[in-house]
Write a protein that holds these residues in place. Structure first.
Motif, mmCIF file in Angstrom:
data_model
loop_
_atom_site.group_PDB
_atom_site.id
_atom_site.type_symbol
_atom_site.label_atom_id
_atom_site.label_comp_id
_atom_site.label_asym_id
_atom_site.label_seq_id
_atom_site.Cartn_x
_atom_site.Cartn_y
_atom_site.Cartn_z
ATOM 1 N N VAL A 1 40.999 44.082 46.803
ATOM 2 C CA VAL A 1 40.964 43.259 45.592
ATOM 3 C C VAL A 1 40.603 41.821 45.967
ATOM 4 N N THR A 2 39.565 41.297 45.313
ATOM 5 C CA THR A 2 39.135 39.919 45.550
ATOM 6 C C THR A 2 39.317 39.113 44.271
ATOM 7 N N PRO A 3 40.159 38.061 44.301
ATOM 8 C CA PRO A 3 40.295 37.211 43.121
ATOM 9 C C PRO A 3 39.062 36.314 42.971
ATOM 10 N N ILE A 4 38.576 36.191 41.755
ATOM 11 C CA ILE A 4 37.411 35.356 41.470
ATOM 12 C C ILE A 4 37.789 34.371 40.387
ATOM 13 N N THR A 5 37.480 33.091 40.611
ATOM 14 C CA THR A 5 37.751 32.056 39.629
ATOM 15 C C THR A 5 36.435 31.549 39.052
ATOM 16 N N ILE A 6 36.350 31.549 37.728
ATOM 17 C CA ILE A 6 35.183 31.024 37.025
ATOM 18 C C ILE A 6 35.632 29.757 36.315
ATOM 19 N N LYS A 7 34.941 28.650 36.564
ATOM 20 C CA LYS A 7 35.294 27.375 35.944
ATOM 21 C C LYS A 7 34.176 26.943 35.000
ATOM 22 N N ALA A 8 34.532 26.722 33.742
ATOM 23 C CA ALA A 8 33.578 26.290 32.722
ATOM 24 C C ALA A 8 33.357 24.789 32.851
ATOM 25 N N LYS A 9 32.128 24.385 33.164
ATOM 26 C CA LYS A 9 31.826 22.974 33.401
ATOM 27 C C LYS A 9 31.249 22.287 32.159
ATOM 28 N N ASN A 10 30.187 22.850 31.613
ATOM 29 C CA ASN A 10 29.503 22.239 30.472
ATOM 30 C C ASN A 10 29.056 23.326 29.505
ATOM 31 N N GLU A 11 28.789 22.930 28.282
ATOM 32 C CA GLU A 11 28.354 23.862 27.249
ATOM 33 C C GLU A 11 27.047 24.546 27.655
ATOM 34 N N GLY A 12 26.955 25.846 27.399
ATOM 35 C CA GLY A 12 25.751 26.601 27.713
ATOM 36 C C GLY A 12 26.087 28.021 28.137
ATOM 37 N N SER A 13 25.115 28.695 28.732
ATOM 38 C CA SER A 13 25.297 30.078 29.182
ATOM 39 C C SER A 13 24.942 30.214 30.652
ATOM 40 N N ALA A 14 25.615 31.144 31.304
ATOM 41 C CA ALA A 14 25.334 31.445 32.711
ATOM 42 C C ALA A 14 25.656 32.916 32.952
ATOM 43 N N THR A 15 25.049 33.460 33.980
ATOM 44 C CA THR A 15 25.360 34.820 34.398
ATOM 45 C C THR A 15 26.011 34.752 35.771
ATOM 46 N N ILE A 16 27.193 35.338 35.876
ATOM 47 C CA ILE A 16 27.906 35.413 37.146
ATOM 48 C C ILE A 16 27.545 36.756 37.776
ATOM 49 N N THR A 17 27.070 36.718 39.010
ATOM 50 C CA THR A 17 26.700 37.944 39.712
ATOM 51 C C THR A 17 27.673 38.177 40.855
ATOM 52 N N VAL A 18 28.292 39.348 40.845
ATOM 53 C CA VAL A 18 29.220 39.754 41.904
ATOM 54 C C VAL A 18 28.558 40.900 42.654
ATOM 55 N N THR A 19 28.396 40.731 43.966
ATOM 56 C CA THR A 19 27.738 41.757 44.776
ATOM 57 C C THR A 19 28.632 42.145 45.933
ATOM 58 N N THR A 20 28.736 43.433 46.175
ATOM 59 C CA THR A 20 29.476 43.922 47.328
ATOM 60 C C THR A 20 28.503 44.652 48.247
ATOM 61 N N LYS A 21 28.687 44.480 49.533
ATOM 62 C CA LYS A 21 27.819 45.116 50.516
ATOM 63 C C LYS A 21 28.684 45.562 51.683
ATOM 64 N N ALA A 22 28.549 46.804 52.052
ATOM 65 C CA ALA A 22 29.295 47.321 53.199
ATOM 66 C C ALA A 22 28.693 46.730 54.466
ATOM 67 N N LYS A 23 29.530 46.156 55.304
ATOM 68 C CA LYS A 23 29.036 45.572 56.560
ATOM 69 C C LYS A 23 28.419 46.655 57.426
ATOM 70 N N GLY A 24 27.225 46.360 57.939
ATOM 71 C CA GLY A 24 26.553 47.285 58.837
ATOM 72 C C GLY A 24 25.827 48.421 58.132
ATOM 73 N N LYS A 25 25.846 48.430 56.823
ATOM 74 C CA LYS A 25 25.187 49.500 56.064
ATOM 75 C C LYS A 25 24.016 48.898 55.286
ATOM 76 N N LYS A 26 22.815 49.311 55.609
ATOM 77 C CA LYS A 26 21.638 48.794 54.914
ATOM 78 C C LYS A 26 21.551 49.394 53.512
ATOM 79 N N ASN A 27 21.209 48.531 52.565
ATOM 80 C CA ASN A 27 20.986 48.927 51.176
ATOM 81 C C ASN A 27 22.193 49.585 50.510
ATOM 82 N N LYS A 28 23.371 49.379 51.022
ATOM 83 C CA LYS A 28 24.576 49.921 50.409
ATOM 84 C C LYS A 28 25.280 48.782 49.694
#
Length: 90
Positions: free
Chosen positions: A45-72
């Motif tokens: 489990v990884t805690p993620i904090t999102i902080k709203a700075k200014n009015e508008g829209s954004a996309t938050i991208t969370v990516t996980t990759k297995a160490k030593g595994k290509k394209n996983k």
């Protein structure tokens, strides 16, 4: 989200055996929303904090990759809309 507020979410990655997985996070618009990942627990489990700075829209991208595994990897996108500060009433 309201401008100036923060929201915490958790990203959970199933850990299989001794394979460690890493999580990276990024914001498509750092002037609208900033994002930071905390330390991943032994349960994946990884805690993620999102902080709203200014009015508008954004996309938050969370990516996980297995160490030593290509394209996983697995990617999840979260759309964030930040509204301006609510004016105070006298």
């Amino acid at each position: 989200m309201q401008e100036g507020s923060s929201k915490k979410v958790n990203a959970t990655v199933k850990v299989v055996g001794s394979v460690k997985k890493t999580i990276s996070v990024k914001s498509s618009n750092k002037s609208v929303a900033q994002v930071k990942a905390g330390k991943t627990s032994k349960k994946g489990v990884t805690p993620i904090t999102i902080k709203a700075k200014n009015e508008g829209s954004a996309t938050i991208t969370v990516t996980t990759k297995a160490k030593g595994k290509k394209n996983k990897k697995l990617t999840k996108k979260i759309k964030v809309t930040v509204k301006g500060e609510t004016p105070s009433t006298p």
